[in-house]
Design a protein around this motif. Structure first.
Motif, PDB file in Angstrom:
ATOM      1  N   PHE B 514      -3.050 -25.701   0.095  1.00 51.26           N
ATOM      2  CA  PHE B 514      -2.594 -25.106   1.361  1.00 51.26           C
ATOM      3  C   PHE B 514      -2.967 -26.000   2.543  1.00 51.26           C
ATOM      4  CE2 PHE B 514      -2.499 -20.415  -0.264  1.00 51.26           C
ATOM      5  CZ  PHE B 514      -1.327 -20.695  -0.939  1.00 51.26           C
ATOM      6  N   ALA B 515      -4.141 -26.594   2.472  1.00 48.92           N
ATOM      7  CA  ALA B 515      -4.556 -27.492   3.556  1.00 48.92           C
ATOM      8  C   ALA B 515      -3.608 -28.687   3.632  1.00 48.92           C
ATOM      9  CB  ALA B 515      -5.994 -27.958   3.316  1.00 48.92           C
ATOM     10  N   GLN B 516      -3.102 -29.115   2.483  1.00 53.51           N
ATOM     11  CA  GLN B 516      -2.163 -30.242   2.482  1.00 53.51           C
ATOM     12  C   GLN B 516      -0.856 -29.862   3.171  1.00 53.51           C
ATOM     13  OE1 GLN B 516      -3.400 -31.109  -1.929  1.00 53.51           O
ATOM     14  NE2 GLN B 516      -2.161 -32.857  -1.301  1.00 53.51           N
ATOM     15  N   ILE B 517      -0.402 -28.643   2.921  1.00 53.70           N
ATOM     16  CA  ILE B 517       0.827 -28.184   3.590  1.00 53.70           C
ATOM     17  C   ILE B 517       0.610 -28.177   5.097  1.00 53.70           C
ATOM     18  CG2 ILE B 517       2.334 -26.180   3.969  1.00 53.70           C
ATOM     19  CD1 ILE B 517       1.834 -25.410   1.011  1.00 53.70           C
ATOM     20  N   VAL B 518      -0.506 -27.595   5.522  1.00 52.63           N
ATOM     21  CA  VAL B 518      -0.791 -27.451   6.955  1.00 52.63           C
ATOM     22  C   VAL B 518      -0.958 -28.825   7.605  1.00 52.63           C
ATOM     23  CG1 VAL B 518      -2.469 -26.577   8.640  1.00 52.63           C
ATOM     24  CG2 VAL B 518      -1.817 -25.174   6.665  1.00 52.63           C
ATOM     25  N   ALA B 519      -1.628 -29.721   6.884  1.00 56.98           N
ATOM     26  CA  ALA B 519      -1.879 -31.048   7.452  1.00 56.98           C
ATOM     27  C   ALA B 519      -0.578 -31.717   7.859  1.00 56.98           C
ATOM     28  CB  ALA B 519      -2.633 -31.901   6.423  1.00 56.98           C
ATOM     29  N   ASP B 520       0.426 -31.630   7.002  1.00 55.55           N
ATOM     30  CA  ASP B 520       1.703 -32.263   7.334  1.00 55.55           C
ATOM     31  C   ASP B 520       2.452 -31.486   8.405  1.00 55.55           C
ATOM     32  OD1 ASP B 520       1.149 -34.181   5.522  1.00 55.55           O
ATOM     33  OD2 ASP B 520       2.635 -33.563   4.026  1.00 55.55           O
ATOM     34  N   GLU B 521       2.416 -30.152   8.284  1.00 61.13           N
ATOM     35  CA  GLU B 521       3.191 -29.349   9.241  1.00 61.13           C
ATOM     36  C   GLU B 521       2.649 -29.496  10.655  1.00 61.13           C
ATOM     37  OE1 GLU B 521       5.973 -27.738   8.776  1.00 61.13           O
ATOM     38  OE2 GLU B 521       6.084 -27.914   6.598  1.00 61.13           O
ATOM     39  N   LEU B 522       1.323 -29.665  10.792  1.00 59.59           N
ATOM     40  CA  LEU B 522       0.727 -29.696  12.124  1.00 59.59           C
ATOM     41  C   LEU B 522       0.161 -31.062  12.504  1.00 59.59           C
ATOM     42  CD1 LEU B 522      -1.120 -26.241  12.237  1.00 59.59           C
ATOM     43  CD2 LEU B 522       1.207 -26.807  12.961  1.00 59.59           C
ATOM     44  N   GLY B 523       0.296 -32.046  11.621  1.00 56.84           N
ATOM     45  CA  GLY B 523      -0.197 -33.374  11.947  1.00 56.84           C
ATOM     46  C   GLY B 523      -1.705 -33.440  12.102  1.00 56.84           C
ATOM     47  N   VAL B 524      -2.409 -32.688  11.283  1.00 53.35           N
ATOM     48  CA  VAL B 524      -3.876 -32.723  11.348  1.00 53.35           C
ATOM     49  C   VAL B 524      -4.429 -33.260  10.027  1.00 53.35           C
ATOM     50  CG1 VAL B 524      -4.031 -30.814  12.981  1.00 53.35           C
ATOM     51  CG2 VAL B 524      -4.095 -30.339  10.515  1.00 53.35           C
ATOM     52  N   ASP B 525      -5.693 -33.603  10.059  1.00 54.13           N
ATOM     53  CA  ASP B 525      -6.340 -34.069   8.836  1.00 54.13           C
ATOM     54  C   ASP B 525      -6.569 -32.886   7.888  1.00 54.13           C
ATOM     55  OD1 ASP B 525      -8.150 -36.688   7.994  1.00 54.13           O
ATOM     56  OD2 ASP B 525      -8.857 -34.797   7.120  1.00 54.13           O
ATOM     57  N   VAL B 526      -6.428 -33.143   6.602  1.00 56.93           N
ATOM     58  CA  VAL B 526      -6.652 -32.095   5.600  1.00 56.93           C
ATOM     59  C   VAL B 526      -8.035 -31.456   5.786  1.00 56.93           C
ATOM     60  CG1 VAL B 526      -6.999 -31.686   3.130  1.00 56.93           C
ATOM     61  CG2 VAL B 526      -5.079 -33.070   3.892  1.00 56.93           C
ATOM     62  N   ASN B 527      -9.001 -32.278   6.124  1.00 52.74           N
ATOM     63  CA  ASN B 527     -10.365 -31.758   6.255  1.00 52.74           C
ATOM     64  C   ASN B 527     -10.568 -30.910   7.505  1.00 52.74           C
ATOM     65  OD1 ASN B 527     -11.397 -32.913   3.862  1.00 52.74           O
ATOM     66  ND2 ASN B 527     -11.297 -34.905   4.882  1.00 52.74           N
ATOM     67  N   ASP B 528      -9.558 -30.887   8.372  1.00 52.79           N
ATOM     68  CA  ASP B 528      -9.655 -30.043   9.567  1.00 52.79           C
ATOM     69  C   ASP B 528      -8.980 -28.693   9.368  1.00 52.79           C
ATOM     70  OD1 ASP B 528     -11.106 -31.956  10.844  1.00 52.79           O
ATOM     71  OD2 ASP B 528      -9.395 -32.837  11.914  1.00 52.79           O
ATOM     72  N   VAL B 529      -8.659 -28.392   8.105  1.00 55.42           N
ATOM     73  CA  VAL B 529      -8.008 -27.114   7.810  1.00 55.42           C
ATOM     74  C   VAL B 529      -8.908 -26.286   6.895  1.00 55.42           C
ATOM     75  CG1 VAL B 529      -5.942 -25.987   6.900  1.00 55.42           C
ATOM     76  CG2 VAL B 529      -5.775 -28.290   7.884  1.00 55.42           C
ATOM     77  N   GLU B 530      -9.218 -25.098   7.313  1.00 55.05           N
ATOM     78  CA  GLU B 530     -10.014 -24.192   6.482  1.00 55.05           C
ATOM     79  C   GLU B 530      -9.086 -23.089   5.981  1.00 55.05           C
ATOM     80  OE1 GLU B 530     -13.110 -24.856   5.882  1.00 55.05           O
ATOM     81  OE2 GLU B 530     -13.578 -23.060   4.723  1.00 55.05           O
ATOM     82  N   VAL B 531      -9.097 -22.877   4.673  1.00 53.85           N
ATOM     83  CA  VAL B 531      -8.247 -21.825   4.109  1.00 53.85           C
ATOM     84  C   VAL B 531      -9.124 -20.624   3.770  1.00 53.85           C
ATOM     85  CG1 VAL B 531      -6.693 -21.214   2.219  1.00 53.85           C
ATOM     86  CG2 VAL B 531      -6.631 -23.531   3.192  1.00 53.85           C
ATOM     87  N   VAL B 532      -8.807 -19.490   4.353  1.00 52.50           N
ATOM     88  CA  VAL B 532      -9.602 -18.280   4.139  1.00 52.50           C
ATOM     89  C   VAL B 532      -8.786 -17.294   3.305  1.00 52.50           C
ATOM     90  CG1 VAL B 532     -10.781 -16.347   5.258  1.00 52.50           C
ATOM     91  CG2 VAL B 532     -10.799 -18.618   6.323  1.00 52.50           C
ATOM     92  N   HIS B 533      -9.419 -16.781   2.271  1.00 52.77           N
ATOM     93  CA  HIS B 533      -8.741 -15.801   1.413  1.00 52.77           C
ATOM     94  C   HIS B 533      -9.768 -14.831   0.875  1.00 52.77           C
ATOM     95  CE1 HIS B 533     -10.421 -17.781  -2.171  1.00 52.77           C
ATOM     96  NE2 HIS B 533     -10.137 -18.917  -1.580  1.00 52.77           N
ATOM     97  N   GLY B 534      -9.311 -13.758   0.302  1.00 53.99           N
ATOM     98  CA  GLY B 534     -10.217 -12.871  -0.417  1.00 53.99           C
ATOM     99  C   GLY B 534     -11.106 -12.022   0.461  1.00 53.99           C
ATOM    100  N   ASP B 535     -10.632 -11.582   1.616  1.00 55.07           N
ATOM    101  CA  ASP B 535     -11.427 -10.673   2.448  1.00 55.07           C
ATOM    102  C   ASP B 535     -10.476  -9.824   3.288  1.00 55.07           C
ATOM    103  OD1 ASP B 535     -13.081  -9.346   4.197  1.00 55.07           O
ATOM    104  OD2 ASP B 535     -14.173 -11.135   4.847  1.00 55.07           O
ATOM    105  N   THR B 536     -10.414  -8.543   2.962  1.00 51.50           N
ATOM    106  CA  THR B 536      -9.436  -7.699   3.659  1.00 51.50           C
ATOM    107  C   THR B 536      -9.802  -7.464   5.118  1.00 51.50           C
ATOM    108  OG1 THR B 536     -10.542  -5.659   2.960  1.00 51.50           O
ATOM    109  CG2 THR B 536      -8.773  -6.493   1.527  1.00 51.50           C
ATOM    110  N   ALA B 537     -11.058  -7.734   5.478  1.00 55.18           N
ATOM    111  CA  ALA B 537     -11.426  -7.558   6.878  1.00 55.18           C
ATOM    112  C   ALA B 537     -10.975  -8.739   7.732  1.00 55.18           C
ATOM    113  CB  ALA B 537     -12.940  -7.370   7.009  1.00 55.18           C
ATOM    114  N   GLN B 538     -10.755  -9.866   7.121  1.00 52.09           N
ATOM    115  CA  GLN B 538     -10.344 -11.048   7.890  1.00 52.09           C
ATOM    116  C   GLN B 538      -8.843 -11.266   7.846  1.00 52.09           C
ATOM    117  OE1 GLN B 538     -12.698 -14.756   7.751  1.00 52.09           O
ATOM    118  NE2 GLN B 538     -13.793 -13.805   6.068  1.00 52.09           N
TER     119      GLN B 538
END
Lengths: 149, 787, 283
Positions: B514-538
């Motif tokens: 997912f970070a790879q998708i975002v990196a290309d879509e937004l022109g950011v580094d992969v390491n600047d993308v945090e993927v959050v999952h598995g928490d219904t409160a967030q």
């Protein structure tokens, strides 16, 4: 589970029969037998502490003798359960004279074993059952040798 | 001025970003959660496959040291009468018998819960379990689904005559006529054995109910936290907004962590009663009886064909063992996920499929990697080989003859009307034949046979339906939920990006993809993308991870959300650069002024601007965050060709895999390392089903394979080197063109292996052996045939 | 996983260990690696009241030569045996068998003595120990005695060890014999469905000594004596090997289980014996 065995006793069938039906002999020879109380004719309540090596469990159950045809054959019904499993089975036991003074005792048993022990250690159930049966008859052979004519 | 082009992340074999925490023991699995004052729960399970409970005495357990509470089925009955079934297949006369979290007066499978203890610690809980006395009156059990529907078979549920949960039928064309008029009809029965999913992390829960606020927080081994939240709310009457489900790290699931189980419901009840956090964690042997099983299908199959090998019709009757109760998604697996894909990658004009869903005295079944599609693929791939053998044609040739041609897509199948989005089946077959050097391999086989060696070559040309969606289809199939997916993309003022996904990866590596998708879509580094999952409160809402849908549906939602971010950002960038939005374009990861590319803004530039919001364009709100609920217009249909080469030890029946070549097509690949990893694991499980995995019950409903001493999960040493290759046929409707790959390996592998073994044995006249092809079975077949 | 309560002792001497065993009798179990005992305890199938961990007793591990005898301490790990150059040189059969056990982690913890005393009917070591005519030195309250391997394995999980005796050494006489181990592996457990170990010596073109040990097939491991008799004193040839292999299952009461029928096990005994003989005797 089917188990079979054949045991030679140095005594004629009538004597072997008498020993095999003797509650005192049964109590002494059933592996791990702690109590054996008659509850009806040919029926006993038993507490057994059986197993092999560290795999030991205490089982409460019943032993019942049926289809008696002395001194040729009888059925031995065994039923017991403990924390780790249960067993229910019947052994068809037949006595055949072997020469003049000996007897071949043949056992064909069919048992249902169940519970957690079967689920996690099924490969050991048949050899353990065989071992216990062998121990029982070996003890019976000793009992017979030791008991006066 | 030359402008640096950012490296394209999409397609790069980036190492899994989640791995450092896993390999250093820093993941947070459910069983890692430690809360102050936490108690531990343990469940007493039935030693019988089928029995009446005549007495339960929990008094000594209640008095045991450290024991806080003891519950039996009767105590739970009024609080949570039944576990839910959420796939109510229509037009099938589906019966949904009561499914109590703890058995009340009758146990229906070995391992069903009968009582539970909550104690200060796990030792005390387990010690107390040993003190509970239960008297059972054993009942006759039925473990075979065909016998279960017979007159006089033991009945599991009073309200389900003949143990028949449903009869499901789907057809297209006229299979009866095709079979009647065919040159050749092949008939075969297949048994697709029962399997234990065996995720490396067993299931568990930590339930923390706050009696003051009425809030429930529950850490859970879940593939779909929001669905679990909804089901918990429905079962226990806790309002949905008062429940938080957390599944931070989950160690695999393979489908077995989709359902809602009794364990978590009981932990919640105990926590609510005691006002303390309650932890429950399965032991492995408990996992093997308490967690759903997979497959367990008996199939009678008829295939009609012309003498030249052209398939004209297919008729299937299948008996699916559902176990003792209906698990959450159970009815959908052997029906929709099986029946719709029966004709595989072949153009079969007439097909007819009837499935009987049957209750048996075994652990409930549900989805297991592939879920329905392996059963279908195995069936058709075996039948094609049987047809080739019957007509003495090359199995590759028969496949070629029946493939749906590449120019016929989108292609609508006869039975049930799935529309395959795109494909080039001939392409993957050709590539695989070339890779394996097919002609040379057949010559080698002839030579081996002359020497008395048994070598075999097996094919599996599969197509599968995945990326489970769209919601309208889910509705038509009776699935009690949508099958869209959601994403929120939040760009922070410093240009760092947080992605909130409604999917729930549990080992697949989507934090990286997912970070790879975002990196290309937004022109950011992969390491600047945090993927959050598995928490219904967030996370907004989401449908979860299963059916190879996470990248396809969840990834697409992220891509579209990113595009929305860019649309807003473009307006702000134009404002910042003092040009009209029409004069700005997105190029090489930046907003550039058309014709003056050296004037540009990055997403980070825009993000800071948008949060400061000192000067925003007319009508544009502050902040840079967008969400999207993506509902696809269709499923996706990955496909491929697997070729397995085996040699059999004639004296022992042992099967050795000599080569395994797989050419798969899942469209454009986000991360080839992840795709290879999914294929490796998938193929391993497929090979394991073919050769050695099998959940065995005795006739009384006792599970005999209760530990890994007897249940053979695949190990690296059991497996060959996998030779992988790909073709790329994009999905025309997916925004990224991608197709799912999580299940493909498992779906493809089993028939490839069995076809290879049967090919090796064919000189003896052997036509079929049921899985698993354990050495003794193969040896017996050889012995029998050589007599 | 939570075992039932037990008391744990870690004696620092063999005397202390034996005293503890004598004191607790049937209720005590020796911990000697724990790779069979601990899983059984965690499943609560085994509930010993007392564990006597002999891991800290000195001089129970290590590999040495005692004259013509290769001596392996009971607490020597499988991995140590696998990697020992003395074993590779003097008793290649043991070096061949070791990697069949578990995986590397297991082999680093499990011990040969623990495995032999547990006497799992499907474990690998007994086949080799039988084939090699090893002696098992045990020490008890009344001193030490050496039990020949063929008398050591009594029945399923049952050995000739008394409850208050500790297995101290495995003594391999006449090292240097050729050996081979052939195994049909249980894909689940890695244990032997059937395993056949052969140790042999040839002199003047004839089989001068031969031991064939069989594990996995029956409730206890056993020597294939009828097969040995076929070969003793005769030249090793394809014919004599096949003749011997055909006798390999004589007297074996093969066990049926989930993984193999008794009939298939009997068949495997013959096939694997033929293969092991072939490798050991170079025919």
């Amino acid at each position: 589970m089917r188990i079979e065995g054949s045991y030679r006793f140095d005594a004629p069938p009538e004597r072997v029969w008498a020993v095999l039906q003797d509650p005192a002999a049964l109590a002494a020879c059933i592996p791990g037998c702690q109590t054996l109380e008659p509850v009806a004719e040919h029926e006993f309540a038993a507490t057994l502490s059986v197993g092999v090596a560290a795999f030991k469990g205490t089982y409460n159950g019943r032993v019942r003798v049926a289809e008696l045809d002395p001194p040729h054959r009888y059925d031995l019904h065994v039923e017991g359960s403990g924390r780790t499993g249960f067993v229910k089975g019947v052994g068809h036991i037949s006595l055949e004279p072997d020469g003049g003074s000996a007897t071949q005792v043949k056992v064909v048993g069919d048992a249902q074993v169940g519970g957690p022990v079967l689920s996690v250690a099924s490969r050991l159930v048949v050899p353990t059952a065989k071992m216990l049966m062998n121990q029982f008859f070996a003890a019976m052979q000793r009992w017979l040798r030791a008991s006066p004519m | 001025m030359a402008v640096a082009t950012p490296t394209k992340a999409f397609g790069a074999a980036i190492k899994r970003r989640e791995d450092p925490r896993f390999i250093t023991g820093k993941g947070q699995y459910t069983d890692d959660v430690r809360l102050l004052n936490m108690a531990t729960m343990a469940i007493l399970r039935s030693p019988y496959g089928h029995a009446r409970i005549t007495r339960i005495d929990v008094e000594s357990a209640r008095r045991a040291p450290g024991v806080l509470a003891v519950y039996t089925g009767k105590d739970i009955q009024s609080v949570a009468p039944s576990m839910p079934c959420a796939w109510l297949i229509p037009n099938s006369d589906l019966k949904t018998p009561n499914y109590p979290p703890l058995a009340v007066d009758r146990v229906r499978y070995f391992g069903e819960g009968v009582a539970m203890v909550v104690a200060e610690n796990g030792y005390q809980a387990k010690d107390a379990l040993d003190l509970i006395e239960v008297d059972y009156e054993p009942l006759p059990a039925v473990v075979d689904q065909e016998q279960a529907v017979q007159e006089g078979a033991p009945q599991l549920h009073d309200d389900v005559p003949h143990n028949l949960a449903f009869t499901w039928h789907i057809a297209g064309g006229d299979a009866d006529a095709a079979i009647r008029d065919a040159d050749v009809v092949i008939r075969q029965r297949f048994i697709n054995q029962r399997l234990l999913p065996t995720a490396i992390e067993t299931r568990g829960a930590v339930a923390d109910f706050n009696q003051a606020t009425g809030d429930l927080t529950i850490w859970l081994t879940s593939q779909n936290p929001h669905i679990h939240r909804l089901l918990i709310s429905l079962v226990l009457g806790i309002p949905e907004h008062k429940i938080r489900v957390i599944a931070r790290d989950v160690g695999g699931g393979f489908g077995s962590k989709i359902p809602l189980y009794a364990g978590e419901v009981l932990a919640i009840i105990a926590s609510r009663d005691l006002g303390r956090p309650v932890r429950w964690s399965e032991e492995r042997s408990e996992n093997y009886v308490a967690t759903t099983h997979g497959r367990d299908h008996i199939q009678d199959v008829e295939l009609a064909a012309n003498r030249d090998g052209r398939i004209t019709g297919l008729r299937v009757k299948a008996w699916a063992s559902l176990g003792a109760y209906l698990s959450t998604a159970a009815p959908g697996v052997p029906t929709w996920l099986f029946g719709l894909i029966l004709s595989g990658c072949y153009d079969i004009p007439n097909a007819d499929c009837t499935v009987y869903g049957v209750f048996t005295n075994k652990t409930p079944t549900d989805a297991y990697r592939g879920a329905g599609r392996p059963e279908a693929t195995y069936l058709i791939e075996r039948m094609v080989d049987l047809l080739a053998a019957e007509l003495k044609l090359d199995p590759a040739e028969v496949r070629r003859k029946n493939f749906i041609p590449a120019d016929k897509f989108p292609y609508t199948v006869a039975n049930g009307g799935l529309t395959y989005d795109s494909g080039n089946y001939q392409g993957t077959l050709d590539k695989a034949l070339e890779l394996v050097d097919y002609q040379a391999l057949r010559r080698e086989q002839e030579e081996a046979r002359r020497q008395g060696r048994m070598m075999g070559i097996g094919f599996s040309t599969y197509v599968e339906v995945c990326g489970l969606a769209p919601s309208a289809a889910a509705g038509a199939m009776g699935f009690q939920g949508g099958l869209w997916e959601s994403a929120t993309v939040r760009v922070h003022p410093t240009g760092k990006v947080v992605v909130l996904t409604g999917t729930s990866p549990h080992g697949q590596g989507e934090e990286t993809a997912f970070a790879q998708i975002v990196a290309d879509e937004l022109g950011v580094d992969v390491n600047d993308v945090e993927v959050v999952h598995g928490d219904t409160a967030q996370i907004q809402y989401g449908m979860g991870t299963y059916g190879s849908r996470t990248a396809v549906v969840g990834g697409a939602a992220i891509a579209v959300a990113c595009q929305k971010v860019r649309e807003k950002a473009l307006k702000i960038a134009a404002h910042m650069m003092e040009v009209a939005p029409e004069d700005v374009e997105w190029a090489d990861g930046r907003f550039r002024v058309k014709g003056a590319p050296e004037t540009s803004k990055t997403i980070a530039d825009v993000a800071l601007h948008s949060y400061l919001a000192w000067s925003m364009p007319q009508g544009v709100t502050p902040g840079l965050e967008e969400g999207h609920f993506y509902d696809p217009s269709n499923n996706v249909f990955p496909f491929g060709c697997h070729i397995c080469v085996v040699e059999i030890d004639r004296d022992t029946g042992d099967v050795a895999i000599k080569r395994y070549v797989a050419v798969d097509d899942c469209g454009p690949v986000i991360n080839p390392m992840l795709v290879d990893g999914q294929l490796h694991g998938g193929i391993a499980q497929g090979i394991a089903q073919a050769l050695f995995e099998e959940a065995v019950y005795d006739e009384n409903g006792q599970l005999l394979t209760g530990t890994m001493m007897d249940y053979a999960v695949p190990k690296a040493a059991d497996l060959p080197k996998f030779e992988l290759a790909r073709t790329v046929t994009p999905s025309p409707h997916n925004p990224l063109g991608i197709k799912g790959i999580g299940e493909a390996g498992t779906i493809a592998a089993s028939p490839a292996v069995v076809n290879a073994v049967v090919d090796a044995l064919s000189p003896l006249g052997i036509k079929h052996i049921d899985m698993p092809l354990k050495p003794e079975k193969v040896w017996r077949a050889i012995e029998q045939a050589s007599r | 996983m939570y075992p039932a309560p037990f008391r744990y002792h870690a004696p620092r001497s063999l005397d202390e260990a034996i005293r503890l065993l004598a004191e607790h009798g049937d209720e005590a179990k020796i911990l000697a690696g724990g790779h069979s005992l601990l899983p059984a305890m965690r499943l609560r199938l085994a509930q010993p009241k007392v564990l006597v961990d002999i891991g800290r007793v000195p001089d129970l591990s290590g590999i040495r030569l005692d004259g013509g005898t290769l001596v392996i301490g009971a607490m020597t790990t499988h991995r140590e045996i696998e990697r020992s150059s003395a074993v590779k040189e003097r008793c290649p059969l043991l070096a061949e068998v070791a990697p069949h056990i578990g995986d590397v982690q297991v082999r680093h913890r499990g011990t040969i003595g623990g495995s032999l005393a547990h006497a799992d009917p499907a474990s690998d070591w007994p086949a080799a120990i039988l084939a090699l005519d090893a002696g098992l030195k045990v020490i008890g309250p009344n001193g030490e005695r050496t039990i020949p391997a063929r008398d050591f394995f009594v029945d399923v999980l049952t050995t000739a060890l008394a409850p208050d005796e500790v297995l101290a050494e495995i003594r391999i006489p006449r090292p240097g014999r050729a050996g081979a181990y052939e195994k049909a592996r249980n894909r689940a457990s890695g244990f032997a469905v059937v395993g056949v170990a052969v140790a042999a010596e040839q002199q003047d073109g004839k089989v001068a000594s031969i031991g064939i040990g069989i594990t996995g097939a029956a409730g206890r491991p056993a020597r294939a004596e009828a097969a040995e008799q076929v070969l003793l004193g005769r030249p090793a040839s394809p014919d004599t090997l096949s003749e011997a292999a055909a006798q390999a299952a004589v007297g074996l009461d093969c066990t049926p289980d989930l993984h193999a029928s008794a009939e298939y096990r009997r068949h495997l005994v013959q096939i694997l014996t033929r293969r092991a003989l072939s490798r050991a005797l170079g025919v």
